[in-house]
Each structure stands twice: as structure tokens, then as C-alpha cells.
Design an enzyme around this catalytic site. Structure first.
Site, PDB file in Angstrom:
ATOM      1  N   ASN A  61       0.868  -1.181   0.000  1.00 12.66           N
ATOM      2  CA  ASN A  61       0.000   0.000   0.000  1.00 12.66           C
ATOM      3  C   ASN A  61       0.902   1.227   0.000  1.00 12.66           C
ATOM      4  OD1 ASN A  61      -1.802   2.040   0.502  1.00 12.66           O
ATOM      5  ND2 ASN A  61      -2.244   1.439   2.620  1.00 12.66           N
ATOM      6  N   TRP A  62       0.933   1.910  -1.136  1.00 14.92           N
ATOM      7  CA  TRP A  62       1.852   3.058  -1.267  1.00 14.92           C
ATOM      8  C   TRP A  62       1.250   4.349  -0.706  1.00 14.92           C
ATOM      9  CZ3 TRP A  62       3.494   1.945  -7.079  1.00 14.92           C
ATOM     10  CH2 TRP A  62       4.217   0.739  -7.117  1.00 14.92           C
TER      11      TRP A  62
ATOM     12  N   GLU B 232      -5.320  -5.372  10.624  1.00 12.65           N
ATOM     13  CA  GLU B 232      -4.267  -4.384  10.821  1.00 12.65           C
ATOM     14  C   GLU B 232      -4.503  -3.653  12.136  1.00 12.65           C
ATOM     15  OE1 GLU B 232      -2.374  -3.090   6.920  1.00 12.65           O
ATOM     16  OE2 GLU B 232      -4.196  -1.926   7.085  1.00 12.65           O
TER      17      GLU B 232
ATOM     18  N   GLY C  60       2.947  -1.251   4.285  1.00  7.40           N
ATOM     19  CA  GLY C  60       3.002   0.167   3.964  1.00  7.40           C
ATOM     20  C   GLY C  60       4.443   0.604   3.730  1.00  7.40           C
ATOM     21  N   GLY C  61       5.073   1.102   4.783  1.00  8.56           N
ATOM     22  CA  GLY C  61       6.416   1.692   4.686  1.00  8.56           C
ATOM     23  C   GLY C  61       7.427   0.813   3.956  1.00  8.56           C
TER      24      GLY C  61
END
Ligand code: PEP
Length: 252
Positions: free
Chosen positions: A10-11, A167, A234-235
Site C-alpha cells: 500500500n503506497w 491491521e 506500507g512503509g
């Protein structure tokens, strides 16, 4: 029951179109390991460019959100038609940032999820408790509410039509990963609830991803858990080398 592991990036709102295109190219250079699936979710304006890079690859394209209507007066929303045009086959719904920063309710998320299904886009429904809710022993209550309300009115022919991502909010972007045991407990709870909402056969087919500060050092242990079928990252998905290490995790 075999569930194909899904490694999803997920950018968020971290890339320009040029950066997203570059990142997609760098990820697409490496073949996807057999028996695994990879997905990336760029922000909406980069979907077409990234979709063009991924067209000839097995990497799936996902939106970060989706509207339930294809056209109309919905300022700021993203039509499923445009997602399909870009080549997206999945859409994240109910990400904790949408819930907490943009006040998206379970009812709204349910509309998005049902809209995605209507357009044959696989919704990836994110659920998860805050730290205060965990400390109050309310984790299962929160997950149950998010699942039951998020999936209200949904009937499935197969568990492959949707994906869930557990999450924990306290683990997203914080560097704090839930322990493998904590994650497995939540996933097993979600799967048993999905058995109740749908049926046991469908619940066994539904992939439940874990998300929350997953990185190359934590992925193998996470993926070794019986009810964890992938990761929403994510990161660590923003750099090709770290996302590629996650995609190529070693089975323990
Ligand atoms: C996410 O965006 O869904 C996520 C889990 O982010 P991070 O990996 O950075 O915690």
C-alpha cells in the site's frame, strides 16, 4: 485448504506518478515466486501509469479506495469504471487511515465493499483495533463489529471474491509489529467469525492478511502462522529492495 499467499504493498500518498512508475518497474523486474501473489496499490492518479507497467506481469493492481457508483455527483470519489480502465482488480476498503482520519464508518465501508463486488473488483477489507481498545480487552468485539457491519448484506459464491486484512491500528506505521501469536489469535478469531457470517467452506477460502509495520525481518514468522495468508505492507513496500525481500520471504 490452500490459500495463495498475497504480498500487498500500500503506497498510500507517498509517491508521485513518476516515482510510482519507477517503483512498479523495479518490482516487476523480479519474477513473482511460484505459488505467491503480489499486489501494489498506488494512489489514484498513478493507477493508469502503474497499470501500464504491470499489464504484462502477474502483479495485481489495486486502488486504495473505491466508490459504489460508476458515475455521478460524487466529488472526490473514484469510480469503479475508472479503476477497471486502469487495470485494477482489487480495491482496499476501510483502511484505518480512512476510518480514523476521514471518519469512514462501517456503513460507508460496507457500501464501498458491495460496490466493488458489483463491479467484480476484489475488495480488501481492513479491520483492526486501536491500542486503547486492545487494553480494554475489546479487540474481538471491535473486529466482530467491523466484520459483521462491513460485510452486511454480502453473499459470496466463493471466498476468493474478498480479502480481509487484520491491521491493528497501533502497529501501522509505528514500527511496532503485533507478535506472531497475537496476530494468529486475531486471524483465527476472524476466520471463525467468517464461518458464522458465510459458511465454514467459504471462510477457509478467504485470505486474511496481516498488516502493521511488516518488514523483511518479520515477514517469515508472520507468514508461518496457520491463519495468516499474506501481508499488507506500507512503509516497507516503498523501496523495491525491501518489498522484494518481503515477496521472497523464506518459508519457515
Ligand atoms: C498499511 O498501510 O496498511 C500498513 C500496514 O502500513 P505500515 O506497514 O507502514 O505499518
Amino acid at each position: 485448504m490452500e490459500r495463495t499467499p498475497l504480498l500487498a504493498g500500500n503506497w498510500k500518498m507517498f509517491t508521485t506518478v513518476a516515482e510510482a512508475t519507477e517503483l512498479a518497474r523495479a518490482i516487476a523486474v523480479e519474477p513473482v515466486p511460484p505459488g505467491r501473489q503480489v499486489m501494489v496499490a498506488p494512489s489514484a492518479p498513478a493507477l493508469n501509469a502503474v497499470g501500464a507497467v504491470l499489464r504484462a506481469t502477474p502483479i495485481a493492481l489495486s486502488a486504495q479506495n473505491i466508490c459504489w457508483e460508476e458515475r455521478g455527483a460524487f466529488t472526490g470519489e473514484i469510480s469503479p469504471l475508472l479503476l477497471k480502465e486502469a487495470g485494477a482488480t482489487m480495491a482496499i476498503v476501510g483502511h484505518s487511515e480512512r476510518r480514523h482520519l476521514f471518519a469512514e464508518s462501517n456503513a460507508l465501508i460496507n457500501k464501498r465493499l458491495r460496490g466493488a463486488l458489483r463491479f467484480e473488483i476484489i475488495p480488501l477489507l481492513c479491520i483492526g483495533e486501536t491500542m486503547a481498545e486492545r487494553e480494554d480487552n475489546a479487540t474481538e468485539e471491535v473486529l466482530e463489529k467491523q466484520l459483521r457491519q462491513g460485510l452486511a448484506g454480502v453473499t459470496l459464491k466463493s471466498g476468493h471474491q474478498i480479502i480481509i486484512a487484520y491491521e491493528p491500528v497501533w502497529a501501522i506505521g509505528t514500527g511496532r509489529t503485533a507478535s506472531a501469536a497475537q496476530a494468529q489469535k486475531a486471524h483465527a478469531f476472524c476466520r471463525s467469525l467468517l464461518g458464522d457470517i458465510f459458511d465454514k467452506g467459504i471462510a477457509q477460502q478467504i485470505r486474511i492478511l496481516y498488516g502493521g509495520s511488516v518488514n523483511p525481518a518479520t515477514i517469515a514468522e508472520i507468514m508461518a502462522q496457520a491463519d495468516i495468508d499474506g501481508a499488507l505492507v506500507g512503509g516497507a513496500a516503498l523501496k523495491a529492495d525491501s518489498f522484494l525481500s518481503i515477496i521472497h520471504y523464506k518459508t519457515l
